[in-house]
Design a protein around this motif. Structure first.
Motif, PDB file in Angstrom:
ATOM      1  N   VAL A  98     -31.486 110.617  30.920  1.00  0.00           N
ATOM      2  CA  VAL A  98     -32.588 111.205  30.150  1.00  0.00           C
ATOM      3  C   VAL A  98     -32.870 110.050  28.943  1.00  0.00           C
ATOM      4  O   VAL A  98     -32.090 109.530  28.400  1.00  0.00           O
ATOM      5  N   PHE A  99     -34.166 109.957  28.813  1.00  0.00           N
ATOM      6  CA  PHE A  99     -34.599 108.953  27.786  1.00  0.00           C
ATOM      7  C   PHE A  99     -35.432 109.685  26.720  1.00  0.00           C
ATOM      8  O   PHE A  99     -35.788 110.916  26.856  1.00  0.00           O
ATOM      9  N   ASP A 100     -35.297 109.499  25.614  1.00  0.00           N
ATOM     10  CA  ASP A 100     -36.120 110.175  24.554  1.00  0.00           C
ATOM     11  C   ASP A 100     -37.535 109.460  24.082  1.00  0.00           C
ATOM     12  O   ASP A 100     -37.593 108.645  23.750  1.00  0.00           O
ATOM     13  N   MET A 101     -38.506 110.396  24.423  1.00  0.00           N
ATOM     14  CA  MET A 101     -39.863 110.144  23.963  1.00  0.00           C
ATOM     15  C   MET A 101     -40.211 110.657  22.780  1.00  0.00           C
ATOM     16  O   MET A 101     -40.165 111.908  22.366  1.00  0.00           O
ATOM     17  N   GLN A 102     -40.812 109.934  21.432  1.00  0.00           N
ATOM     18  CA  GLN A 102     -41.213 110.385  20.401  1.00  0.00           C
ATOM     19  C   GLN A 102     -42.638 110.732  20.551  1.00  0.00           C
ATOM     20  O   GLN A 102     -43.220 109.856  20.929  1.00  0.00           O
ATOM     21  N   THR A 103     -42.909 111.986  19.976  1.00  0.00           N
ATOM     22  CA  THR A 103     -44.304 112.556  20.060  1.00  0.00           C
ATOM     23  C   THR A 103     -44.616 112.936  18.474  1.00  0.00           C
ATOM     24  O   THR A 103     -43.586 113.097  17.803  1.00  0.00           O
ATOM     25  N   PRO A 104     -45.798 113.043  18.032  1.00  0.00           N
ATOM     26  CA  PRO A 104     -46.162 113.634  16.896  1.00  0.00           C
ATOM     27  C   PRO A 104     -45.379 115.255  16.733  1.00  0.00           C
ATOM     28  O   PRO A 104     -45.109 115.416  15.540  1.00  0.00           O
ATOM     29  N   ALA A 105     -45.286 115.927  17.837  1.00  0.00           N
ATOM     30  CA  ALA A 105     -44.327 117.145  17.770  1.00  0.00           C
ATOM     31  C   ALA A 105     -42.929 117.055  17.559  1.00  0.00           C
ATOM     32  O   ALA A 105     -42.172 117.921  17.368  1.00  0.00           O
ATOM     33  N   GLY A 106     -42.314 115.902  17.835  1.00  0.00           N
ATOM     34  CA  GLY A 106     -40.925 115.888  17.857  1.00  0.00           C
ATOM     35  C   GLY A 106     -40.543 114.823  19.150  1.00  0.00           C
ATOM     36  O   GLY A 106     -41.261 114.336  19.799  1.00  0.00           O
ATOM     37  N   VAL A 107     -39.154 115.062  19.395  1.00  0.00           N
ATOM     38  CA  VAL A 107     -38.745 114.253  20.583  1.00  0.00           C
ATOM     39  C   VAL A 107     -38.595 115.169  21.813  1.00  0.00           C
ATOM     40  O   VAL A 107     -38.359 116.299  21.671  1.00  0.00           O
ATOM     41  N   VAL A 108     -39.354 114.526  23.028  1.00  0.00           N
ATOM     42  CA  VAL A 108     -39.261 115.159  24.348  1.00  0.00           C
ATOM     43  C   VAL A 108     -38.263 114.406  25.279  1.00  0.00           C
ATOM     44  O   VAL A 108     -38.408 113.083  25.257  1.00  0.00           O
ATOM     45  N   PRO A 109     -37.359 115.250  25.709  1.00  0.00           N
ATOM     46  CA  PRO A 109     -36.455 114.601  26.771  1.00  0.00           C
ATOM     47  C   PRO A 109     -37.228 114.267  27.941  1.00  0.00           C
ATOM     48  O   PRO A 109     -37.832 115.122  28.550  1.00  0.00           O
ATOM     49  N   VAL A 118     -39.815 112.886  34.084  1.00  0.00           N
ATOM     50  CA  VAL A 118     -40.102 114.220  34.221  1.00  0.00           C
ATOM     51  C   VAL A 118     -39.688 114.850  32.697  1.00  0.00           C
ATOM     52  O   VAL A 118     -38.425 114.585  32.275  1.00  0.00           O
ATOM     53  N   ALA A 119     -40.538 115.413  32.011  1.00  0.00           N
ATOM     54  CA  ALA A 119     -40.172 116.202  30.869  1.00  0.00           C
ATOM     55  C   ALA A 119     -40.319 117.715  31.312  1.00  0.00           C
ATOM     56  O   ALA A 119     -40.562 118.187  32.412  1.00  0.00           O
ATOM     57  N   PRO A 120     -39.591 118.335  30.433  1.00  0.00           N
ATOM     58  CA  PRO A 120     -39.520 119.895  30.840  1.00  0.00           C
ATOM     59  C   PRO A 120     -40.844 120.514  30.799  1.00  0.00           C
ATOM     60  O   PRO A 120     -41.809 120.125  30.313  1.00  0.00           O
ATOM     61  N   LYS A 121     -41.019 121.566  31.604  1.00  0.00           N
ATOM     62  CA  LYS A 121     -42.472 122.451  31.735  1.00  0.00           C
ATOM     63  C   LYS A 121     -42.859 122.859  30.174  1.00  0.00           C
ATOM     64  O   LYS A 121     -41.886 123.104  29.348  1.00  0.00           O
ATOM     65  N   GLY A 122     -44.184 122.665  30.152  1.00  0.00           N
ATOM     66  CA  GLY A 122     -44.862 123.103  28.937  1.00  0.00           C
ATOM     67  C   GLY A 122     -46.054 122.474  28.593  1.00  0.00           C
ATOM     68  O   GLY A 122     -46.611 121.840  29.638  1.00  0.00           O
ATOM     69  N   GLY A 128     -40.650 119.829  36.552  1.00  0.00           N
ATOM     70  CA  GLY A 128     -41.142 119.672  35.243  1.00  0.00           C
ATOM     71  C   GLY A 128     -42.641 118.889  35.172  1.00  0.00           C
ATOM     72  O   GLY A 128     -43.286 118.865  36.173  1.00  0.00           O
ATOM     73  N   ASN A 129     -43.071 118.551  33.946  1.00  0.00           N
ATOM     74  CA  ASN A 129     -44.301 117.660  33.901  1.00  0.00           C
ATOM     75  C   ASN A 129     -43.747 116.237  34.024  1.00  0.00           C
ATOM     76  O   ASN A 129     -43.216 115.685  33.450  1.00  0.00           O
ATOM     77  N   SER A 130     -44.432 115.539  34.946  1.00  0.00           N
ATOM     78  CA  SER A 130     -44.407 114.054  35.230  1.00  0.00           C
ATOM     79  C   SER A 130     -45.248 113.176  34.601  1.00  0.00           C
ATOM     80  O   SER A 130     -46.418 113.305  34.543  1.00  0.00           O
ATOM     81  N   TYR A 131     -44.752 112.078  34.123  1.00  0.00           N
ATOM     82  CA  TYR A 131     -45.525 110.857  33.662  1.00  0.00           C
ATOM     83  C   TYR A 131     -44.984 109.652  34.253  1.00  0.00           C
ATOM     84  O   TYR A 131     -43.886 109.514  34.725  1.00  0.00           O
ATOM     85  N   GLN A 132     -46.007 108.854  34.693  1.00  0.00           N
ATOM     86  CA  GLN A 132     -45.811 107.490  35.310  1.00  0.00           C
ATOM     87  C   GLN A 132     -46.137 106.241  34.406  1.00  0.00           C
ATOM     88  O   GLN A 132     -47.153 106.338  33.492  1.00  0.00           O
ATOM     89  N   ALA A 133     -45.133 105.364  34.216  1.00  0.00           N
ATOM     90  CA  ALA A 133     -45.281 104.029  33.728  1.00  0.00           C
ATOM     91  C   ALA A 133     -45.504 103.037  34.776  1.00  0.00           C
ATOM     92  O   ALA A 133     -44.623 103.017  35.788  1.00  0.00           O
ATOM     93  N   ILE A 134     -46.445 102.065  34.778  1.00  0.00           N
ATOM     94  CA  ILE A 134     -46.269 100.911  35.678  1.00  0.00           C
ATOM     95  C   ILE A 134     -46.165  99.601  34.948  1.00  0.00           C
ATOM     96  O   ILE A 134     -47.115  99.408  33.857  1.00  0.00           O
ATOM     97  N   PHE A 135     -45.267  98.754  35.279  1.00  0.00           N
ATOM     98  CA  PHE A 135     -45.050  97.416  34.785  1.00  0.00           C
ATOM     99  C   PHE A 135     -45.655  96.572  35.791  1.00  0.00           C
ATOM    100  O   PHE A 135     -45.116  96.312  37.060  1.00  0.00           O
TER     101      PHE A 135
END
Length: 100
Positions: A22-33, A57-61, A92-99
């Protein structure tokens, strides 16, 4: 807190050992794992070691819009990563990062 990571210096091998961590993503609403669910090579590029793709992958929401988010990991530091929502996956909700 870990230092800010140099994105240009990061390689696929820096992320592979952290699969399912798990990585911690900072968002305006708080930390999302974000759990690192997939690490894939993405071909040759001008980047040392080639391009690569990460799926988190973040938790569903509620979905977060694509954008640059601070993502923190104890060993890798804080990274300002451009994340794009790619749909539900891995439970969960998936997000992609491409380097590239």
């Amino acid at each position: 807190m870990a230092e800010t990571a140099d994105l240009a210096a990061l390689a696929i091998g820096d992320f592979s050992p952290h699969l399912d961590v798990v990585f911690d993503m900072q968002t305006p609403a708080g930390v999302v794992p974000l759990k690192l669910a997939k690490v894939d090579p993405a071909g040759d590029s001008g980047r040392a070691g080639g391009a690569f793709s990460l799926i988190f992958v973040a938790p569903k929401g509620p979905w977060l819009g694509q954008g640059i988010y601070p993502v923190q990991h104890p060993a890798l530091g804080t990274m300002e990563i451009f994340l794009v929502p790619v749909g539900p996956a891995f439970g969960g909700n998936s997000y992609q990062a491409i380097f590239t």
